[in-house]
Design a protein around this motif. Structure first.
Motif, PDB file in Angstrom:
ATOM      1  N   ASP A  13       0.829  -1.207   0.000  1.00 40.11           N
ATOM      2  CA  ASP A  13       0.000   0.000   0.000  1.00 40.11           C
ATOM      3  C   ASP A  13       0.871   1.269   0.000  1.00 40.11           C
ATOM      4  O   ASP A  13       0.541   2.249  -0.668  1.00 40.11           O
ATOM      5  N   THR A  14       1.971   1.224   0.729  1.00 38.14           N
ATOM      6  CA  THR A  14       2.884   2.370   0.768  1.00 38.14           C
ATOM      7  C   THR A  14       3.468   2.632  -0.614  1.00 38.14           C
ATOM      8  O   THR A  14       3.528   3.782  -1.068  1.00 38.14           O
ATOM      9  N   GLU A  15       3.902   1.565  -1.277  1.00 38.25           N
ATOM     10  CA  GLU A  15       4.459   1.717  -2.628  1.00 38.25           C
ATOM     11  C   GLU A  15       3.391   2.214  -3.600  1.00 38.25           C
ATOM     12  O   GLU A  15       3.662   3.077  -4.444  1.00 38.25           O
ATOM     13  N   LEU A  16       2.179   1.703  -3.466  1.00 37.44           N
ATOM     14  CA  LEU A  16       1.090   2.139  -4.343  1.00 37.44           C
ATOM     15  C   LEU A  16       0.813   3.630  -4.150  1.00 37.44           C
ATOM     16  O   LEU A  16       0.535   4.348  -5.117  1.00 37.44           O
ATOM     17  N   GLU A  17       0.909   4.115  -2.912  1.00 36.32           N
ATOM     18  CA  GLU A  17       0.716   5.549  -2.649  1.00 36.32           C
ATOM     19  C   GLU A  17       1.807   6.379  -3.327  1.00 36.32           C
ATOM     20  O   GLU A  17       1.539   7.470  -3.825  1.00 36.32           O
ATOM     21  N   GLU A  18       3.041   5.857  -3.325  1.00 35.41           N
ATOM     22  CA  GLU A  18       4.134   6.558  -4.003  1.00 35.41           C
ATOM     23  C   GLU A  18       3.852   6.656  -5.503  1.00 35.41           C
ATOM     24  O   GLU A  18       4.030   7.716  -6.106  1.00 35.41           O
ATOM     25  N   PHE A  19       3.416   5.541  -6.089  1.00 33.30           N
ATOM     26  CA  PHE A  19       3.080   5.543  -7.519  1.00 33.30           C
ATOM     27  C   PHE A  19       1.921   6.508  -7.791  1.00 33.30           C
ATOM     28  O   PHE A  19       1.914   7.228  -8.783  1.00 33.30           O
ATOM     29  N   LYS A  20       0.961   6.525  -6.894  1.00 31.88           N
ATOM     30  CA  LYS A  20      -0.206   7.397  -7.055  1.00 31.88           C
ATOM     31  C   LYS A  20       0.228   8.866  -7.093  1.00 31.88           C
ATOM     32  O   LYS A  20      -0.269   9.643  -7.921  1.00 31.88           O
ATOM     33  N   THR A  21       1.155   9.232  -6.222  1.00 36.31           N
ATOM     34  CA  THR A  21       1.665  10.603  -6.196  1.00 36.31           C
ATOM     35  C   THR A  21       2.315  10.964  -7.537  1.00 36.31           C
ATOM     36  O   THR A  21       2.068  12.042  -8.089  1.00 36.31           O
ATOM     37  N   VAL A  22       3.125  10.064  -8.065  1.00 36.48           N
ATOM     38  CA  VAL A  22       3.784  10.290  -9.356  1.00 36.48           C
ATOM     39  C   VAL A  22       2.740  10.442 -10.462  1.00 36.48           C
ATOM     40  O   VAL A  22       2.818  11.358 -11.286  1.00 36.48           O
ATOM     41  N   ILE A  23       1.752   9.573 -10.459  1.00 37.64           N
ATOM     42  CA  ILE A  23       0.723   9.598 -11.504  1.00 37.64           C
ATOM     43  C   ILE A  23      -0.113  10.873 -11.416  1.00 37.64           C
ATOM     44  O   ILE A  23      -0.399  11.504 -12.445  1.00 37.64           O
ATOM     45  N   LEU A  24      -0.496  11.264 -10.214  1.00 39.20           N
ATOM     46  CA  LEU A  24      -1.284  12.496 -10.061  1.00 39.20           C
ATOM     47  C   LEU A  24      -0.509  13.715 -10.562  1.00 39.20           C
ATOM     48  O   LEU A  24      -1.084  14.615 -11.191  1.00 39.20           O
ATOM     49  N   GLU A  25       0.790  13.735 -10.325  1.00 42.43           N
ATOM     50  CA  GLU A  25       1.624  14.835 -10.817  1.00 42.43           C
ATOM     51  C   GLU A  25       1.662  14.831 -12.344  1.00 42.43           C
ATOM     52  O   GLU A  25       1.531  15.871 -12.984  1.00 42.43           O
ATOM     53  N   LYS A  26       1.811  13.642 -12.927  1.00 42.72           N
ATOM     54  CA  LYS A  26       1.827  13.535 -14.392  1.00 42.72           C
ATOM     55  C   LYS A  26       0.482  13.934 -14.997  1.00 42.72           C
ATOM     56  O   LYS A  26       0.438  14.576 -16.044  1.00 42.72           O
ATOM     57  N   ILE A  27      -0.608  13.572 -14.341  1.00 44.88           N
ATOM     58  CA  ILE A  27      -1.940  13.961 -14.825  1.00 44.88           C
ATOM     59  C   ILE A  27      -2.071  15.482 -14.801  1.00 44.88           C
ATOM     60  O   ILE A  27      -2.570  16.086 -15.760  1.00 44.88           O
ATOM     61  N   SER A  28      -1.618  16.096 -13.733  1.00 41.87           N
ATOM     62  CA  SER A  28      -1.697  17.549 -13.608  1.00 41.87           C
ATOM     63  C   SER A  28      -0.927  18.233 -14.740  1.00 41.87           C
ATOM     64  O   SER A  28      -1.439  19.156 -15.389  1.00 41.87           O
ATOM     65  N   LEU A  29       0.294  17.775 -14.986  1.00 43.89           N
ATOM     66  CA  LEU A  29       1.107  18.353 -16.067  1.00 43.89           C
ATOM     67  C   LEU A  29       0.475  18.094 -17.431  1.00 43.89           C
ATOM     68  O   LEU A  29       0.454  18.984 -18.288  1.00 43.89           O
ATOM     69  N   ALA A  30      -0.059  16.894 -17.634  1.00 40.22           N
ATOM     70  CA  ALA A  30      -0.683  16.560 -18.915  1.00 40.22           C
ATOM     71  C   ALA A  30      -1.926  17.408 -19.154  1.00 40.22           C
ATOM     72  O   ALA A  30      -2.185  17.849 -20.282  1.00 40.22           O
ATOM     73  N   ASP A  86      -5.424   7.782 -15.745  1.00 42.64           N
ATOM     74  CA  ASP A  86      -6.626   7.572 -14.920  1.00 42.64           C
ATOM     75  C   ASP A  86      -6.876   6.074 -14.707  1.00 42.64           C
ATOM     76  O   ASP A  86      -7.246   5.650 -13.610  1.00 42.64           O
ATOM     77  N   ALA A  87      -6.665   5.291 -15.751  1.00 45.51           N
ATOM     78  CA  ALA A  87      -6.831   3.835 -15.628  1.00 45.51           C
ATOM     79  C   ALA A  87      -5.807   3.261 -14.649  1.00 45.51           C
ATOM     80  O   ALA A  87      -6.119   2.348 -13.870  1.00 45.51           O
ATOM     81  N   ALA A  88      -4.594   3.818 -14.662  1.00 49.06           N
ATOM     82  CA  ALA A  88      -3.565   3.379 -13.715  1.00 49.06           C
ATOM     83  C   ALA A  88      -3.993   3.685 -12.279  1.00 49.06           C
ATOM     84  O   ALA A  88      -3.781   2.867 -11.377  1.00 49.06           O
ATOM     85  N   LEU A  89      -4.624   4.850 -12.081  1.00 48.84           N
ATOM     86  CA  LEU A  89      -5.137   5.175 -10.739  1.00 48.84           C
ATOM     87  C   LEU A  89      -6.199   4.164 -10.303  1.00 48.84           C
ATOM     88  O   LEU A  89      -6.237   3.768  -9.133  1.00 48.84           O
ATOM     89  N   SER A  90      -7.030   3.735 -11.228  1.00 50.45           N
ATOM     90  CA  SER A  90      -8.049   2.721 -10.911  1.00 50.45           C
ATOM     91  C   SER A  90      -7.382   1.410 -10.499  1.00 50.45           C
ATOM     92  O   SER A  90      -7.837   0.741  -9.574  1.00 50.45           O
TER      93      SER A  90
END
Length: 129
Positions: A13-30, A86-90
């Protein structure tokens, strides 16, 4: 220990949260990029050639059309990229993120950091080629 991690069922779960942070940042930039592209499509005659003589108007119209098509293609790619993120976040939410859909093995962290929306390990990706 690394070998054990590769064969375990999923990321913690901790690692998934780290990935989530990276993905949310990429979504924001995109999304920012997509907004910029959309804004550039909506601006009238960005090159300021309203008073160009008729002799060159056809060439400039063609160039403007080509540029608009390029921007539309870039915008479509950005939309698809955002959908994939978004699919990765799911997948993070249902805890299946980082598991190769072909091999069932964990995708290495380095690959997920570089391509966070991937669903294939390099092993599976190379088999497709």
């Amino acid at each position: 220990m690394e070998n054990k991690k590769e064969n375990s069922a999923r990321y913690s779960d901790t690692e998934l949260e780290e990935f989530k942070t990276v993905i949310l940042e990429k979504i924001s930039l995109a999304r920012e990029d997509l907004n910029d592209l959309t804004a550039s499509l909506q601006s009238n005659n960005p090159n300021g050639t309203d008073d160009t003589s008729g002799a060159n108007a056809g060439l400039e119209d063609g160039a403007a059309t080509l540029e608009k098509e390029s921007i539309l293609q870039l915008a479509a790619r950005q939309k698809k990229f955002i959908e994939q993120l978004d699919a990765a976040l799911s997948r993070i939410d249902n805890k299946s993120y980082g598991v190769c859909r072909e091999t069932g093995k964990l995708i290495p962290r380095e690959r997920l950091m570089a391509v966070p929306h991937t669903t294939l390990s390099m092993e599976a990706k190379l088999k497709q080629a």
